[in-house]
Enzyme design. Structure first.
Site, PDB file in Angstrom:
ATOM      1  N   ASP A 291     -46.851   1.816 -36.275  1.00  0.00           N
ATOM      2  CA  ASP A 291     -47.921   1.003 -36.839  1.00  0.00           C
ATOM      3  C   ASP A 291     -47.259  -0.204 -37.506  1.00  0.00           C
ATOM      4  OD1 ASP A 291     -49.598   3.223 -36.272  1.00  0.00           O
ATOM      5  OD2 ASP A 291     -49.137   4.100 -38.231  1.00  0.00           O
TER       6      ASP A 291
ATOM      7  N   ASP B 129     -49.104   1.399 -31.716  1.00  0.00           N
ATOM      8  CA  ASP B 129     -50.002   2.403 -32.280  1.00  0.00           C
ATOM      9  C   ASP B 129     -51.022   1.690 -33.173  1.00  0.00           C
ATOM     10  OD1 ASP B 129     -51.022   4.926 -32.550  1.00  0.00           O
ATOM     11  OD2 ASP B 129     -49.711   5.485 -34.189  1.00  0.00           O
TER      12      ASP B 129
ATOM     13  N   ASP C 138     -52.410   2.170 -40.457  1.00  0.00           N
ATOM     14  CA  ASP C 138     -52.891   3.542 -40.492  1.00  0.00           C
ATOM     15  C   ASP C 138     -52.682   4.119 -41.890  1.00  0.00           C
ATOM     16  OD1 ASP C 138     -53.621   3.293 -37.888  1.00  0.00           O
ATOM     17  OD2 ASP C 138     -52.263   4.825 -37.092  1.00  0.00           O
TER      18      ASP C 138
ATOM     19  N   ARG D  17     -61.446   1.652 -33.709  1.00  0.00           N
ATOM     20  CA  ARG D  17     -60.944   2.032 -35.033  1.00  0.00           C
ATOM     21  C   ARG D  17     -60.925   0.842 -36.001  1.00  0.00           C
ATOM     22  NH1 ARG D  17     -55.777   5.985 -33.541  1.00  0.00           N
ATOM     23  NH2 ARG D  17     -56.957   7.451 -32.281  1.00  0.00           N
TER      24      ARG D  17
HETATM   25 CA    CA Z   1     -50.200   5.636 -36.420  1.00  0.00          CA
END
Ligand code: CA
Length: 429
Positions: free
Chosen positions: A208, A247, A251, A303
């Site tokens: 991330d 990714d 996050d 997301r």
């Molecule tokens: Ca992640």
């Protein structure tokens, strides 16, 4: 005479090269304003503002950034990033590409041959090529994953501070501020094949741009996070799945709590922001409290955010889905999530409908008011329930909490204009 002329010319050039923004006030000792979202709870968020002069660093390369981060120590420190820092470099500052990390005989061609589902089946990859992939990945991780400890402020200088390829990891740390930075292309050289993900299998990537794991009291403000330079849409398909290289952009998992994300841009990316990474992570209950306000999500597939367990206040954000870009949903309502969405504005092309904006997996509630959809007021909840009565259970409006920590909440129309103008790195007023 000649020397003096050169000196004068240099001074003049030096003045000309300083952008107007460099005259802006020093933001490095700023603290989160009172009541500005969940990160203002209790003791608030002050980052490294108490740093003594010996712990104020200006960094221009990976080596300097690593020294300033001090292994993730909790000494109060301020780190000012000047210019572009590329994480994929050796200690002498030379760029490293994926071939430089590959070791133990790893090759993508051999990896694909070894774990082709038509011959390998659906077992988890194991053996020489998977071992070699892991060894190669560890070499990249050692370069790109940079730990941020407690009591740290990281800010970009001026309007051109870039962290490229970096996976900033705020792990089990408290009181962190990250502002005015362009974080781009946290690119994974060595994705792993996961045969049992989502029925068809999928590629899983590691990095991330920012990962909060067990992190508390974090303020992220005026950052821009994207895949800039390496869009996943340009990656090939292997085993009938897009070979993703990235990714999340941000996050927030593993018991992280009390986070405010403001005036930032999340763009040109698939999975933007995951809050809570597992239905079985019941330790996240009562945590994952996050405020998202005045952010822009543009060309994000999904997301924005997807939430489990957390009480998440999503207000005054701007969502833009350009014509022709891939899109799945924006607000992901998952296990025990409590999203309280107010005054968000969505801009989408004609084939996207209001019902597409929300997706639920095992969710039960969503509070929303003041939503604008291409300029028109809509009720996301009523439309979701009307369209999904056959498959997913209805969502109720009672998320069990009402936000109290927040600044002025603008109408969606006002926020839409101000976010378009003011969100992202290089735009702190
Ligand atoms: Ca992640």
């Amino acid at each position: 005479m000649r020397l003096r002329q050169i000196a004068v010319a240099t001074v003049v050039l030096g003045v000309l090269c300083v952008p107007a923004h460099a005259e802006a006030r020093d933001i490095s000792r700023d603290t989160l304003p009172a009541n500005d979202g969940w990160a203002a709870y209790g003791t608030g968020t002050t980052g490294g503002s108490a740093a003594d002069d010996a712990h104020v660093h200006t960094v221009t390369d990976r080596a300097g950034l690593v020294r300033a981060l001090d292994g993730g120590s909790d000494t109060p420190k301020i780190i000012k990033v000047a210019g572009t820092i590329d994480a994929n470099t050796d200690d002498d500052g030379h760029h490293l590409d994926c071939a430089d990390y590959a070791t133990d005989g790893y090759s993508l061609k051999k990896y694909l041959a070894a774990y082709d589902p038509r011959t390998w089946g659906s077992a988890k990859p194991s053996g020489a090529q998977e071992d070699a992939r892991q060894a190669s990945a560890a070499r990249q991780a050692e370069r790109v994953t940079l730990p941020v400890g407690s009591n740290t402020t990281i800010v970009g200088l001026g309007d051109s501070a870039v962290l490229k390829g970096v996976n900033l990891q705020v792990k089990n740390a408290n009181n962190v501020i990250i502002r005015n930075l362009d974080l781009r292309d946290a690119y994974d050289c060595f994705p792993v094949w996961q045969p049992n993900t989502g029925g068809l299998g999928d590629w899983k990537t590691s990095y991330d741009n920012i990962w909060l794991t067990g992190a508390t009291h974090v303020w992220i403000d005026h950052v821009t996070a994207s895949d800039k330079g390496h869009p996943d849409a340009d990656e090939p398909t292997y085993f009938a799945r897009n070979y993703l290289r990235h990714d999340g952009l941000l996050d927030i998992t593993n018991g992280s709590d009390l986070v405010t994300v403001s005036w930032s841009r999340f763009q040109d990316h698939d999975k933007a922001m995951l809050i809570g990474n597992s239905d079985s992570a019941t330790g996240d209950r009562g945590k994952l409290r996050v405020t998202l306000h005045h952010n822009q999500f543009e060309s994000v597939v999904q997301r924005a955010p997807r939430v489990r367990f957390g009480q998440v206040h999503v207000y005054d954000n701007r969502y833009v889905v350009p014509e022709g870009s891939e899109y799945r949903y924006s607000l992901g309502v998952s296990t025990e999530s409590g999203i309280y969405a107010e005054n968000n504005a969505f801009h989408t092309p004609g084939h996207i409908e209001v019902v597409d904006l929300v997706k639920s997996w095992n969710g039960t509630a969503l509070h929303q008011t003041g939503t604008l959809f291409n300029g028109y007021p809509v009720d996301l909840l009523a439309i979701y329930d009307a369209y999904n009565s056959g498959s997913e259970r209805d969502l109720t409006a009672d998320v069990g909490w009402t936000p109290t920590l927040h600044g002025k909440i603008d109408s969606a129309a006002t926020a839409d204009r101000e976010v378009a103008r003011g969100a992202g790195a290089g735009r702190i007023p």
